[in-house]
Design a protein around this motif. Structure first.
Motif, PDB file in Angstrom:
ATOM      1  N   GLY A  10       0.707  -1.002  -0.335  1.00  0.00           N
ATOM      2  CA  GLY A  10       0.334   0.265   0.055  1.00  0.00           C
ATOM      3  C   GLY A  10       0.397   2.007  -0.070  1.00  0.00           C
ATOM      4  O   GLY A  10       1.327   1.553   1.486  1.00  0.00           O
ATOM      5  N   ARG A  11       1.456   1.437  -0.990  1.00  0.00           N
ATOM      6  CA  ARG A  11       1.396   2.903  -1.415  1.00  0.00           C
ATOM      7  C   ARG A  11       1.144   3.352  -2.338  1.00  0.00           C
ATOM      8  O   ARG A  11       0.936   2.999  -3.001  1.00  0.00           O
ATOM      9  N   THR A  12       0.950   5.334  -1.816  1.00  0.00           N
ATOM     10  CA  THR A  12      -0.267   5.802  -2.403  1.00  0.00           C
ATOM     11  C   THR A  12       1.017   6.190  -3.980  1.00  0.00           C
ATOM     12  O   THR A  12       1.781   5.905  -4.071  1.00  0.00           O
ATOM     13  N   LYS A  13       0.450   6.545  -5.142  1.00  0.00           N
ATOM     14  CA  LYS A  13       0.747   7.076  -5.992  1.00  0.00           C
ATOM     15  C   LYS A  13       1.513   8.428  -6.201  1.00  0.00           C
ATOM     16  O   LYS A  13       3.280   7.688  -6.658  1.00  0.00           O
ATOM     17  N   ASP A  39      10.007   8.100  -5.096  1.00  0.00           N
ATOM     18  CA  ASP A  39      10.834   7.200  -5.026  1.00  0.00           C
ATOM     19  C   ASP A  39      11.244   6.759  -6.722  1.00  0.00           C
ATOM     20  O   ASP A  39      12.364   6.832  -6.754  1.00  0.00           O
ATOM     21  N   GLU A  40      10.625   6.743  -7.839  1.00  0.00           N
ATOM     22  CA  GLU A  40      10.874   6.579  -9.322  1.00  0.00           C
ATOM     23  C   GLU A  40      11.986   7.785  -9.507  1.00  0.00           C
ATOM     24  O   GLU A  40      12.948   8.598 -10.247  1.00  0.00           O
ATOM     25  N   ARG A  93      16.950  10.350 -11.062  1.00  0.00           N
ATOM     26  CA  ARG A  93      17.805  11.764 -10.425  1.00  0.00           C
ATOM     27  C   ARG A  93      19.649  10.796 -10.499  1.00  0.00           C
ATOM     28  O   ARG A  93      20.407  11.442 -10.584  1.00  0.00           O
ATOM     29  N   ALA A  94      19.403   9.849  -9.337  1.00  0.00           N
ATOM     30  CA  ALA A  94      20.753   9.624  -8.336  1.00  0.00           C
ATOM     31  C   ALA A  94      21.255   8.437  -9.597  1.00  0.00           C
ATOM     32  O   ALA A  94      22.325   8.553 -10.162  1.00  0.00           O
TER      33      ALA A  94
END
Length: 61
Positions: A31-34, A40-41, A46-47
């Motif tokens: 359960g992670r929100t959009k 996170d993406e 960026r990294a």
């Protein structure tokens, strides 16, 4: 004398409780929100970009 228990109702109630417990576990695991997934993406991309900027031509394999 003891109360009469409807076994069908008891089994359905137990199945619902089991299903609810499983749903809670799945919500905690997946359960992670959009917005959280997008953040996170963006951080990951960026990294990767920063890492690619520091490569030399000999590092490309």
């Amino acid at each position: 004398m003891a109360d009469v228990i409807n076994l069908k109702r008891f089994k359905k109630r137990a199945a619902r409780a089991q299903s609810a417990a499983e749903a809670d576990a799945n919500r905690a695991r997946f359960g992670r929100t959009k917005a959280e997934r997008a953040l996170d993406e963006r951080r990951t991309s960026r990294a990767d970009e920063l890492l690619d900027q520091h490569r030399t031509t000999g590092d490309l394999t």
